[in-house]
Design a protein around this motif. Structure first.
Motif, PDB file in Angstrom:
ATOM      1  N   THR A 250       0.826  -1.203   0.000  1.00 12.74           N
ATOM      2  CA  THR A 250       0.000   0.000   0.000  1.00 12.74           C
ATOM      3  C   THR A 250       0.859   1.251   0.000  1.00 12.74           C
ATOM      4  O   THR A 250       0.589   2.213  -0.733  1.00 12.74           O
ATOM      5  N   THR A 251       1.906   1.254   0.801  1.00 12.97           N
ATOM      6  CA  THR A 251       2.806   2.408   0.848  1.00 12.97           C
ATOM      7  C   THR A 251       3.488   2.629  -0.491  1.00 12.97           C
ATOM      8  O   THR A 251       3.626   3.772  -0.950  1.00 12.97           O
ATOM      9  N   VAL A 252       3.906   1.537  -1.152  1.00 12.70           N
ATOM     10  CA  VAL A 252       4.526   1.650  -2.477  1.00 12.70           C
ATOM     11  C   VAL A 252       3.554   2.290  -3.465  1.00 12.70           C
ATOM     12  O   VAL A 252       3.914   3.221  -4.204  1.00 12.70           O
ATOM     13  N   ALA A 253       2.310   1.808  -3.473  1.00 11.08           N
ATOM     14  CA  ALA A 253       1.312   2.334  -4.407  1.00 11.08           C
ATOM     15  C   ALA A 253       0.983   3.794  -4.119  1.00 11.08           C
ATOM     16  O   ALA A 253       0.881   4.614  -5.038  1.00 11.08           O
ATOM     17  N   VAL A 254       0.813   4.129  -2.837  1.00 11.30           N
ATOM     18  CA  VAL A 254       0.501   5.511  -2.468  1.00 11.30           C
ATOM     19  C   VAL A 254       1.644   6.445  -2.857  1.00 11.30           C
ATOM     20  O   VAL A 254       1.421   7.542  -3.386  1.00 11.30           O
ATOM     21  N   CYS A 255       2.879   6.012  -2.613  1.00 15.60           N
ATOM     22  CA  CYS A 255       4.048   6.832  -2.977  1.00 15.60           C
ATOM     23  C   CYS A 255       4.101   7.061  -4.487  1.00 15.60           C
ATOM     24  O   CYS A 255       4.366   8.183  -4.946  1.00 15.60           O
ATOM     25  N   GLY A 256       3.839   6.013  -5.260  1.00 14.40           N
ATOM     26  CA  GLY A 256       3.830   6.146  -6.712  1.00 14.40           C
ATOM     27  C   GLY A 256       2.767   7.114  -7.191  1.00 14.40           C
ATOM     28  O   GLY A 256       3.020   7.968  -8.052  1.00 14.40           O
ATOM     29  N   ALA A 257       1.563   6.992  -6.622  1.00  8.47           N
ATOM     30  CA  ALA A 257       0.459   7.871  -7.020  1.00  8.47           C
ATOM     31  C   ALA A 257       0.743   9.322  -6.650  1.00  8.47           C
ATOM     32  O   ALA A 257       0.520  10.242  -7.455  1.00  8.47           O
TER      33      ALA A 257
END
Length: 438
Positions: A250-257
């Motif tokens: 989730t953190t990876v996806a949020v950071c990417g977004a």
């Protein structure tokens, strides 16, 4: 009385979701609010205990990433160039569509992939004077099969991945991808034989027209194109490496977004991106989590777990195969998302009944739910999206006609998955068990 009311609210909401006469997010949220009104749980418990905010944040982030990338025209560019590479040959286009959709569904998610690819396929089939039905059902089947392979490929996998702490992005590739690849190869063989005679080149001038198309016409060659591709690629790499860098998915996806929103804000604007986020899907998940939370609160989940244990007598192989087929057949009747949401706490509860290794059950649930979605037009979210896009272009897919192809595909998929689950997880278990008690 509260137990009966909770069951009735859940059943009525489930029927409403299945019939789709009213927006499914509205149905789910209405049911969850009714649970609050009758006092099953307070708002504080709903927000802190029953709503899985990790899943919501992961879905939201992927929607943002794909929404921005889509505006660059890169997905349409890839599709048209692909059609030109196969020189517009109908059968090659069909097989290529299956592979393209499966890979896209594994890396992005199946709903996003069909939203991007179906309009292009409808345009190509219309241009080449080809029947759209073989392409549309092939896209649906391959989207659900491809989505089975990764954690982010299908909403049920996202939910399972968030529910099981030790499941990583690589876990799904290692455990679910092998059977998905086998099933995709079988699908390619079957569809090639089924539609070979129906998919013959019509007019040479139509193929020539396709070959002359400028695929880069709609490609926006701006900094946003390179930023989107780079950040989306980095996010996927982050999914693969998250166990090594010690950052959760989730953190990876949020950071990417967030990074993509920051670098494209001047060119695009966050407000425009947020308008295109599928808020209906997100609120549907929120309502769904609350509905299932109601069943858990009043003890229904525990009773379902007891029932499964009573039928299987706690035998792991029997429980796993029963769960696989139940998930597969049930997901063909209704959307697989609410079924998985209801089954996650059931499997967690089975640990207290003596089953110490739940992993075979999780993989059975994931395979059954994702692959069972191919059974009917309402079996998975991707199916509903494709049917809606086709209807908008006056290429409606008949429910019964789809089932004639979908049900056999599901049966074969479940047979193959049963063999896979048994050989990989259950047969070693049956060998070890006698040694433990000897």
């Amino acid at each position: 009385m509260t137990v009966v009311a909770t069951i009735l609210i859940f059943i009525v909401s489930y029927i409403g979701i299945m019939l789709e006469k009213v927006n499914r997010a509205v149905v789910a949220m209405t049911g969850s609010v009714l649970l609050l009104i009758i006092g099953v749980y307070p708002w504080s418990d709903a927000f802190s205990t029953y709503i899985d905010w990790n899943t919501i944040a992961l879905l939201f982030s992927m929607m943002v990433l794909v929404s921005i990338t889509k505006k660059t025209g890169i997905f349409s560019f890839i599709a048209i160039r692909f059609a030109q590479q196969v020189k517009g040959h109908p059968l090659h286009l069909l097989i290529g569509s299956a592979i393209f959709t499966a890979v896209g569904s594994a890396l992005l998610d199946n709903v996003t992939t069909v939203l991007l690819f179906v309009p292009v396929i409808l345009t190509l089939t219309k241009m080449l004077l080809l029947p759209s039905f073989p392409y549309l059902i092939t896209i649906i089947f391959s989207a659900n099969i491809g989505g089975t392979a990764t954690l982010i490929g299908d909403p049920p996998n996202i939910m399972i991945g968030q529910a099981v702490e030790h499941f990583t992005f690589l876990s799904f590739i290692q455990h679910a991808a092998p059977v998905a690849i086998i099933l995709l190869l079988l699908l390619l063989i079957v569809i090639a034989k089924l539609f070979k005679n129906k998919l013959q080149p019509k007019e040479k001038n139509k193929i020539e027209e396709l070959m002359k198309m400028d695929a880069s016409k709609d490609l926006i060659k701006s900094p946003m194109l390179y930023q989107s591709i780079s950040i989306l690629s980095l996010t996927i790499i982050g999914f693969l490496l998250h166990t090594f860098i010690h950052i959760d998915l989730t953190t990876v996806a949020v950071c990417g977004a967030l990074l993509l929103l920051l670098v494209t804000d001047k060119e695009l604007g966050a407000e425009k991106v947020f308008k295109e986020v599928e808020w209906v899907t997100l609120f549907f998940f929120i309502g769904l989590f609350m509905l299932v939370g109601g069943l858990e609160r009043v003890g229904i989940i525990d009773e379902i777990a007891r029932g499964i244990m009573w039928i299987t007598e706690g035998d792991l192989p029997t429980t796993a195969i029963l769960l696989l087929w139940t998930a597969g057949l049930f997901s063909g009747v209704v959307d697989n998302i609410p079924f998985v949401a209801a089954m996650i706490p059931v499997i967690n509860e089975l640990e207290s009944y003596g089953i110490d290794n739940l992993d075979p059950l999780w993989w059975s649930l994931a395979l059954g739910a994702c692959l069972g979605g191919n059974g009917t037009l309402i079996g998975a979210s991707a199916n509903v999206v494709v049917a809606g896009l086709a209807a908008g272009e006056n290429q409606s897919i008949s429910f019964i006609r789809f089932m004639k192809y979908g049900v056999p595909i599901v049966i074969v998929s479940l047979i193959v998955s049963s063999i896979y689950i048994y050989v990989r997880y259950l047969y070693p278990y049956t060998l070890i068990l006698p040694l433990v008690f000897s």
